[in-house]
Design an enzyme around this catalytic site. Structure first.
Site: not given
Length: 264
Positions: A54, A61
């Site tokens: 994650k 991102e």
């Protein structure tokens, strides 16, 4: 996988595999569903491996967000068109929405009133730190007339897509650049990519993410890089040794003695 948070989350799960299998059906139903791919659910592994994935996901991102922020030429209209093609993604979609929101407190658009300062919860920094510790390159993250205008828009679209390719890898590939299909995609777009970066440099516009991605691409398709000189320098002053291209093993050279003796 593309994720659509309006229709469910993208789940990266870790811990006990037995426990995961016990409740897997629940995760499969609540997760976002992607056409032709299925639910956005993956079991990562034991311990905190899910948190690590994650973290890297968030770091990637941030890199994409940096690239997108550098391409605000035609604002909402351009991003809306881009989101209909190969750049279709959650980040492009929300960027389209952002550019269309007007400022209720005054004139113009709200995004123009947002302070040019970004925050983070730490995942981007941690991703770069982990990449450094593992000796993995992450340059893009380190960095998250009408006719002419139309050509520039198209160049930027292609440059953004090429830059994004440099940000991704999968379990079977060190990076997407070694995949024949993606390699051809990026080769087809590199001329536009270079034009955009050169134009930005010549006009004093900072495009750190896109420039770093281009430099990363260039370093990966060369047969040799100048790192051989850096390693020779390290061996010269600290005897760190070096490897050779023509034979296996670790080597050390008395560079200083040889250089001085050759002058006698």
């Amino acid at each position: 996988m593309l994720r659509d948070t309006r229709n469910g989350p993208s789940l990266m799960l870790g811990g006990s595999f037995e426990a995961y299998k016990y409740i897997e059906d629940i995760f499969l139903k609540v997760a976002a569903q992607v056409p032709n791919s299925g639910p956005c659910v993956t079991y990562i592994g034991k311990g905190g491996s899910d948190n690590f994935v994650k973290m890297v996901h968030n770091g990637t991102e941030y890199g994409n967000m940096q690239l997108i922020a550098e391409d605000t030429i035609e604002l909402q209209q351009v991003f809306s068109e881009w989101n209909k093609g190969e750049l279709l993604s959650f980040l492009i979609e929300i960027t389209t929405d952002i550019f269309g929101i007007k400022d209720e407190q005054g004139e113009g658009y709200l995004v123009d009133k947002v302070l040019d300062k970004t925050g983070m919860k730490g995942t981007g920094k941690w991703t770069v730190q982990q990449a450094a510790e593992l000796s993995v390159a992450a340059p893009t993250i380190e960095a998250s007339g009408l006719g002419l205008q139309a050509q520039l828009n198209e160049d930027v679209r292609q440059a953004l897509y090429a830059s994004k390719i440099c940000s991704y890898a999968n379990p079977n590939l060190a990076n997407l650049l070694v995949d024949p299909e993606f390699a051809q995609e990026i080769m087809d777009r590199q001329a536009a990519w270079r034009r955009v970066v050169c134009l930005a440099i010549n006009n004093g516009v900072s495009t750190r993410g896109m420039s770093a991605s281009l430099a990363y691409f260039d370093s990966n398709h060369r047969d040799r890089l100048p790192a051989n000189l850096v390693q020779a320098q390290r061996d010269y002053f600290r005897a760190h040794t070096y490897e050779r291209v023509d034979m296996p093993g670790s080597f050390h050279t008395e560079w200083f003695k040889i250089a001085r003796n050759s002058k006698i």
